[in-house]
Design a protein around this motif. Structure first.
Motif, PDB file in Angstrom:
ATOM      1  N   PHE A   1      40.960  75.049   9.387  1.00 28.50           N
ATOM      2  CA  PHE A   1      41.006  76.390   9.060  1.00 28.50           C
ATOM      3  C   PHE A   1      42.173  76.962   9.750  1.00 28.50           C
ATOM      4  CE2 PHE A   1      36.591  75.738   7.818  1.00 28.50           C
ATOM      5  CZ  PHE A   1      36.476  76.400   6.524  1.00 28.50           C
ATOM      6  N   ALA A   2      42.447  76.832  10.829  1.00 27.57           N
ATOM      7  CA  ALA A   2      43.699  77.392  11.558  1.00 27.57           C
ATOM      8  C   ALA A   2      45.082  76.771  10.899  1.00 27.57           C
ATOM      9  CB  ALA A   2      43.843  76.576  12.979  1.00 27.57           C
TER      10      ALA A   2
ATOM     11  N   LEU B   1      34.241  80.676  13.359  1.00 28.80           N
ATOM     12  CA  LEU B   1      33.154  79.961  12.878  1.00 28.80           C
ATOM     13  C   LEU B   1      31.887  80.120  14.192  1.00 28.80           C
ATOM     14  CD1 LEU B   1      32.721  77.234  11.285  1.00 28.80           C
ATOM     15  CD2 LEU B   1      33.567  75.911  13.245  1.00 28.80           C
ATOM     16  N   GLY B   2      32.048  80.451  15.237  1.00 31.51           N
ATOM     17  CA  GLY B   2      30.828  80.752  16.176  1.00 31.51           C
ATOM     18  C   GLY B   2      30.327  82.170  16.016  1.00 31.51           C
ATOM     19  N   THR B   3      30.929  82.864  14.928  1.00 30.38           N
ATOM     20  CA  THR B   3      30.510  84.147  14.697  1.00 30.38           C
ATOM     21  C   THR B   3      30.570  85.075  16.314  1.00 30.38           C
ATOM     22  OG1 THR B   3      28.111  83.991  15.007  1.00 30.38           O
ATOM     23  CG2 THR B   3      28.967  83.526  12.944  1.00 30.38           C
TER      24      THR B   3
ATOM     25  N   ASN C   1      40.741  87.056   4.768  1.00 31.69           N
ATOM     26  CA  ASN C   1      39.290  87.608   4.797  1.00 31.69           C
ATOM     27  C   ASN C   1      38.495  86.538   3.635  1.00 31.69           C
ATOM     28  OD1 ASN C   1      38.507  90.331   5.664  1.00 31.69           O
ATOM     29  ND2 ASN C   1      40.758  90.546   4.946  1.00 31.69           N
ATOM     30  N   CYS C   2      39.253  85.822   2.711  1.00 36.22           N
ATOM     31  CA  CYS C   2      38.476  84.938   1.965  1.00 36.22           C
ATOM     32  C   CYS C   2      38.184  83.695   2.909  1.00 36.22           C
ATOM     33  CB  CYS C   2      39.471  84.585   0.676  1.00 36.22           C
ATOM     34  SG  CYS C   2      39.411  86.009  -0.780  1.00 36.22           S
ATOM     35  N   LEU C   3      39.390  83.389   3.548  1.00 35.12           N
ATOM     36  CA  LEU C   3      39.140  82.088   4.576  1.00 35.12           C
ATOM     37  C   LEU C   3      37.921  82.457   5.537  1.00 35.12           C
ATOM     38  CD1 LEU C   3      42.829  81.002   5.375  1.00 35.12           C
ATOM     39  CD2 LEU C   3      40.853  79.848   4.070  1.00 35.12           C
TER      40      LEU C   3
ATOM     41  N   THR D   1      32.687  81.259   7.306  1.00 38.86           N
ATOM     42  CA  THR D   1      31.395  81.730   8.015  1.00 38.86           C
ATOM     43  C   THR D   1      30.187  80.884   7.032  1.00 38.86           C
ATOM     44  OG1 THR D   1      32.050  83.910   8.309  1.00 38.86           O
ATOM     45  CG2 THR D   1      29.847  83.768   8.118  1.00 38.86           C
ATOM     46  N   PHE D   2      30.626  80.851   5.845  1.00 42.47           N
ATOM     47  CA  PHE D   2      29.374  80.115   5.048  1.00 42.47           C
ATOM     48  C   PHE D   2      29.485  78.680   5.430  1.00 42.47           C
ATOM     49  CE2 PHE D   2      28.534  77.190   1.423  1.00 42.47           C
ATOM     50  CZ  PHE D   2      27.449  77.722   1.273  1.00 42.47           C
TER      51      PHE D   2
END
Length: 303
Positions: free
Chosen positions: A71-72, A101-103, A117-119, A124-125
């Motif tokens: 993701f990075a 990822l850890g919210t 924002n899409c990423l 999050t999902f």
């Protein structure tokens, strides 16, 4: 015991004979298998559950780190997608991914623009899925009941009520209650058919007491070697000559987990001592309580 005189037999090709000890004691770790289809990822769940707890935690840690690295890298595809991050700093993108990822959301770095924002939504999902899978795997791995049954290192053949009897000990190391415990005993031997084919055969050995309503401390398991026994007339050399091995399986309901547990063991001919008996491990303590001394659990004496 209505089934004492019945002998149930099962045949295997002779190549299994050399590896039967490994199967009885260590699963199939000592067996080399060729020509069998590999399940691979289709059996990933079983592979994960059978690995050690440390290995499972290590695998989850690797998946977690690789996900953040992935993701990075995606965040860095669009410059300026992370507000508050240094331009071109992979470490900032990585730790922003960790926070997403850890919210956690400390607030120093935030997603900027549609791509980011899409990423963040996708990450999050992904977090919801990975947390659910990790929780389920760890819970299943930790909560799976295991038996802590100790078997005597040797078995003995000694006279019991005038009949030679094969005996060995089993003990519940946890000291909790194993309800409705059952034991099965088998002789694995190499035979040659009338056609000259070598076969591996299992023959049931009747146990004098195959069920115990409560298995807490120690259990002396016995098989009478009379005319109906497959061991009748056999000595150590005879057992070695036929590739004999005594296979033991104990199962019962663990009252702590309320689930069924299993334990297995095997005795080779050199581990069976003729004309010997086990040392007494039960006595009375000075205060009147019953004393069981597991230091003598494996000790044998002259019959």
């Amino acid at each position: 015991m209505a089934d004492d005189d019945r002998v149930r037999r099962q045949e295997f090709p002779s190549p299994w004979a050399a590896s039967i000890q490994s199967i009885a004691r260590d699963g199939a770790k000592g067996v080399v298998v060729v020509g069998r289809d590999r399940l691979g990822l289709n059996d990933l769940y079983h592979r994960v559950l059978t690995m050690s707890l440390g290995g499972l935690i290590g695998l989850l840690a690797v998946v977690y780190l690789l996900a953040n690295v992935l993701f990075a890298g995606l965040y860095m595809l669009v410059p300026g997608s992370i507000a508050g991050a240094r331009p071109g700093a992979f470490s900032d993108a990585f730790f922003f991914s960790v926070q997403t990822l850890g919210t956690v959301g400390y607030g120093a770095m935030t997603p900027h623009g549609l791509w980011a924002n899409c990423l963040a939504t996708a990450e999050t999902f992904f977090n919801l899925v990975i947390v659910a899978l990790s929780t389920g795997l760890i819970f299943t791995r930790v909560s799976r009941p295991t038996a802590r049954v100790m078997f005597s290192k040797v078995a003995v053949v000694s006279d019991y009520e005038g009949t030679p009897t094969l005996m060995f000990r089993a003990a519940n190391q946890r000291g909790n209650q194993i309800l409705e415990a059952e034991v099965t005993l088998s002789l694995a031997r190499q035979v040659t058919t009338a056609e000259g084919h070598a076969m591996r055969r299992f023959e049931d050995l009747a146990v004098t007491r195959s069920r115990s309503p409560l298995f807490v401390l120690s259990w002396l398991i016995m098989h009478r070697i009379d005319e109906t026994s497959p061991l009748y007339g056999l000595g150590r050399e005879d057992l070695e000559g036929i590739g004999g091995e005594i296979l033991v399986a104990i199962s019962g309901l663990d009252d702590t987990f309320a689930q069924r547990i299993h334990a297995r063991h095997a005795y080779l001919p050199h581990e069976i001592h003729w004309q010997r008996r086990f040392a007494d491990i039960l006595s009375v303590a000075p205060d009147g309580r019953r004393l069981i001394d597991y230091r003598l659990f494996h000790e044998v004496e002259e019959d």
